[in-house]
Design an enzyme around this catalytic site. Structure first.
Site, short mmCIF file in Angstrom:
data_model
loop_
_atom_site.label_atom_id
_atom_site.label_comp_id
_atom_site.label_asym_id
_atom_site.label_seq_id
_atom_site.Cartn_x
_atom_site.Cartn_y
_atom_site.Cartn_z
CG HIS A 1 38.07 33.15 36.38
ND1 HIS A 1 37.65 34.28 36.96
CD2 HIS A 1 39.03 33.38 35.52
CE1 HIS A 1 38.20 35.17 36.18
NE2 HIS A 1 38.98 34.83 35.26
CG ASP B 1 48.43 26.58 31.90
OD1 ASP B 1 49.60 26.48 32.30
OD2 ASP B 1 47.68 25.96 31.26
CD GLU C 1 50.29 23.77 30.11
OE1 GLU C 1 49.79 24.22 29.16
OE2 GLU C 1 50.33 24.21 31.28
P1 FAD Z 1 35.95 30.31 42.07
O1 FAD Z 1 35.55 30.00 40.90
O2 FAD Z 1 35.34 31.72 42.68
O3 FAD Z 1 35.58 29.22 43.27
C1 FAD Z 1 35.85 28.11 43.21
C2 FAD Z 1 35.54 27.11 44.14
O4 FAD Z 1 36.25 27.20 45.34
C3 FAD Z 1 34.17 27.30 44.81
O5 FAD Z 1 33.49 26.20 45.14
C4 FAD Z 1 34.18 28.40 45.77
O6 FAD Z 1 33.08 28.36 46.77
C5 FAD Z 1 35.43 27.88 46.45
N1 FAD Z 1 36.41 28.95 47.12
C6 FAD Z 1 36.54 30.17 46.47
N2 FAD Z 1 37.53 30.76 47.42
C7 FAD Z 1 37.81 29.82 48.40
C8 FAD Z 1 38.21 29.99 49.64
N3 FAD Z 1 39.08 31.08 49.85
N4 FAD Z 1 38.27 29.07 50.45
C9 FAD Z 1 37.60 27.91 50.30
N5 FAD Z 1 36.89 27.66 49.05
C10 FAD Z 1 37.08 28.89 48.07
N6 FAD Z 1 42.70 25.83 36.80
C11 FAD Z 1 43.96 25.30 37.02
O7 FAD Z 1 44.15 24.25 37.79
N7 FAD Z 1 45.17 25.39 36.14
C12 FAD Z 1 44.89 26.49 35.25
O8 FAD Z 1 45.90 26.71 34.59
C13 FAD Z 1 43.73 27.23 35.09
N8 FAD Z 1 43.55 27.88 34.25
C14 FAD Z 1 42.14 28.67 34.23
C15 FAD Z 1 42.12 29.81 33.17
C16 FAD Z 1 40.98 30.31 33.14
C17 FAD Z 1 40.89 31.33 31.92
C18 FAD Z 1 39.88 29.96 33.85
C19 FAD Z 1 38.56 30.61 33.71
C20 FAD Z 1 40.09 28.95 34.75
C21 FAD Z 1 41.29 28.24 35.01
N9 FAD Z 1 41.46 27.31 35.74
C22 FAD Z 1 42.57 26.66 35.98
C23 FAD Z 1 40.30 26.79 36.79
C24 FAD Z 1 40.24 27.28 38.16
O9 FAD Z 1 41.56 26.84 38.98
C25 FAD Z 1 39.07 27.29 38.60
O10 FAD Z 1 38.12 27.95 38.15
C26 FAD Z 1 39.07 27.55 40.29
O11 FAD Z 1 37.84 27.67 40.57
C27 FAD Z 1 39.79 29.20 40.59
O12 FAD Z 1 38.96 30.11 40.42
P2 FAD Z 1 38.47 31.14 41.22
O13 FAD Z 1 39.77 31.48 42.18
O14 FAD Z 1 37.88 32.21 40.55
O15 FAD Z 1 37.70 30.37 42.37
#
Ligand code: FAD
Length: 493
Positions: free
Chosen positions: A78, A141, A254
């Protein structure tokens, strides 16, 4: 995967090699993310681990290889700018661990915590904790993010003003470092790693387990939406609400900027008549703002009295306050429902959509200047998307963590969550750059959240001298070959 197709594969232990996948479809899938901005940096292979030990073994192979290769954990993909990519290296498909034994979510009701695998989605964590009448204090969120991906950033939402970002609720972590060691850490044990990993952008290790504190949760939520046509009134009320002590104010605050006569379209919350009434207001005024609040409750009479008292002190447009009582899960999962509704009503195929997002933390002292400047920048381009804007208290953020935030006691999160087509995303990206340049020119000390920098100089400026030096030292200790999360472009181009 067959050995011999690429030089570094020769250094990988056979039991790990059999879990690497390099077919075209798989690598293409892991070269794409929610942002859909870049897809030209495929990994050489994807690891489908059966256990955290497989991840540790892969990282040890990478360290021992003649030409070390990069590795990125991918949570739910994400990110908006390829942060979970590993061009030419290996992406770890963390989702593979979700189906594992016992689902890797365990609640201790006696000690009020949950142990959750780094790969777990918040929605699954929440559903499990609610079975025990418990919940986390602070939430993001959107619940379809992973524990590890979120804690590597911060985790912000409408409860941060009171309980801090999600990283503030973490009690203990299991981390697989960039050297392939599995280390348990907490504020008392290996504390440098613990604080370094929280907000550490995946640079020091892979989070394989997080222990997060829980509290008893009221069954219901009064969800409020108040409309404003005056920016000063909006921020005055938001700042008032976040200044109130625990039991006296809203539990969630918010806000949103409704751009260019944007219509409200949320049948989950508004009746048809209410939506029409609001859309008349947005048609009449150039700028309309929304304050979103919530109060958790068990007793209707208590919440009635509390909300009535608070609303009397706020300055929204008279008769433009709307509320709804919902269950805890329905409230916390609201953005998923909104997102699904938005996708289903789009004229374009959702796979063609780009998300050139920009997230900033802006100091309170400059929020008016920021708002005036960005309104000017945005007025000619008619963007589509959501703009969130709400304040948080700095004293709820822990300075020891890697996560970066402004100096002032109160700062705003401003999130430009653009939705665009393949043709016009560059226009919005240019607009994001213009906003950043505007801040720079005006001396507004904004900090990017989910930052998207491509040069180390920019990262150094982002961290500031003291934090950067500390982070650099941690990187040298825990990932000395700079193998992890290259998609952040901090230690690798
Ligand atoms: P990824 O996008 O897959 O990874 C993000 C980063 O973390 C990368 O660098 C990856 O290598 C690293 N990573 C992943 N897993 C691990 C792990 N287990 N250990 C160490 N590193 C790791 N953010 C907020 O703070 N609040 C919100 O309300 C919010 N809402 C969102 C809503 C939507 C629709 C979207 C698309 C994003 C939102 N985000 C929000 C952003 C979100 O927090 C970030 O995109 C975050 O990266 C989490 O997504 P993910 O778990 O898919 O991680």
């Amino acid at each position: 995967m067959a050995a011999g197709t690429s030089s570094w594969l020769d250094d990988i232990a056979p039991e790990i090699l059999s879990k690497l996948h390099s077919d075209g479809d798989t690598v293409a899938r892991f070269a794409a993310d929610y942002g859909s901005i870049t897809n030209d940096a495929p990994p050489a292979a994807v690891l489908r681990p059966s256990s955290p030990e497989d991840i540790a073994a892969l990282i040890r192979c990478a360290n021992g290889a003649k030409s070390p290769f990069s590795i990125a954990a991918r949570g739910n993909g994400h990110s908006a700018h390829g942060q979970a990519f590993a061009p030419g290296g290996v992406v770890i498909d963390m989702a593979e661990l979700r189906g594992g034994s016992g689902q890797r979510i365990r609640v201790s009701a006696e000690e009020s915590y949950v142990d959750a695998g780094g790969e777990q989605l918040w929605i699954d964590v929440l559903e499990e904790t609610l079975r025990h009448g418990l919940s986390m204090r602070s939430w993001v969120d959107y619940l379809y993010l992973t524990v590890g991906g979120t804690l590597s950033n911060a985790g912000v939402g409408g409860m941060v003003f009171r309980h801090g970002p999600l990283v503030s609720s973490v009690l203990e972590l299991d981390v697989i470092t960039g050297k392939g060691e599995m280390i348990t850490c907490s504020p008392e044990l290996n504390s440098d790693l613990f604080y370094g990993v929280l907000g550490g952008l995946g640079q020091l290790g892979v989070i394989s387990r997080a222990r997060i504190s829980l509290c008893p949760t009221p069954a219901k939520v009064r969800w409020l939406r108040l409309f404003y046509t005056d920016f000063d009134n909006l921020i005055r009320d938001q700042e008032f609400l976040i200044s109130l002590r625990d039991t006296t104010g809203f539990d969630f605050v918010e806000g949103q900027v409704l751009l260019n006569h944007q219509q409200v379209d949320d049948p989950n919350f508004f009746s048809i008549e209410e939506a029409e009434k609001i859309n008349q207001l947005t048609a009449e005024f150039n700028a309309v703002y929304l304050l979103e609040g919530a109060v958790l409750f068990d007793s209707t009479s208590v919440v009635d009295q509390k909300v009535e008292g608070l609303l009397k002190q706020l300055n929204f447009v008279p008769s433009f306050a709307f509320s709804k009582d919902v269950g805890h899960l329905e409230f916390l999962n609201r953005v998923y429902v909104e997102e699904e509704h938005r996708k289903s009503s789009m004229a374009v195929d959702p796979s063609q959509i780009r998300h050139p997002w920009l997230n900033l933390f802006v100091p309170k002292s400059r929020i008016r200047d920021f708002q005036t400047g960005t309104e000017g920048i945005l007025q000619n381009i008619n963007p589509t998307g959501v703009v969130l804007l709400y304040p948080m208290n700095r004293n709820r953020w822990n300075e020891n963590m890697t996560v970066v935030f402004p100096e002032e006691e109160v700062f705003y999160t401003v999130e430009f969550l653009w939705t665009s087509t393949e043709e016009d995303w560059k226009k919005l990206d240019a607009c994001n750059n213009e906003i950043l340049e505007f801040c720079h020119r005006q001396g507004i000390q904004a900090k990017q959240y989910l930052a998207n920098y491509t040069s180390q100089t920019d990262w150094m400026e982002h961290f500031g001298e003291v934090k950067w030096e500390k982070f650099l030292q941690l990187k040298q200790t825990y990932d000395p070959k700079a193998l992890l999360s290259p998609g952040q472009h901090i230690f690798t181009k």
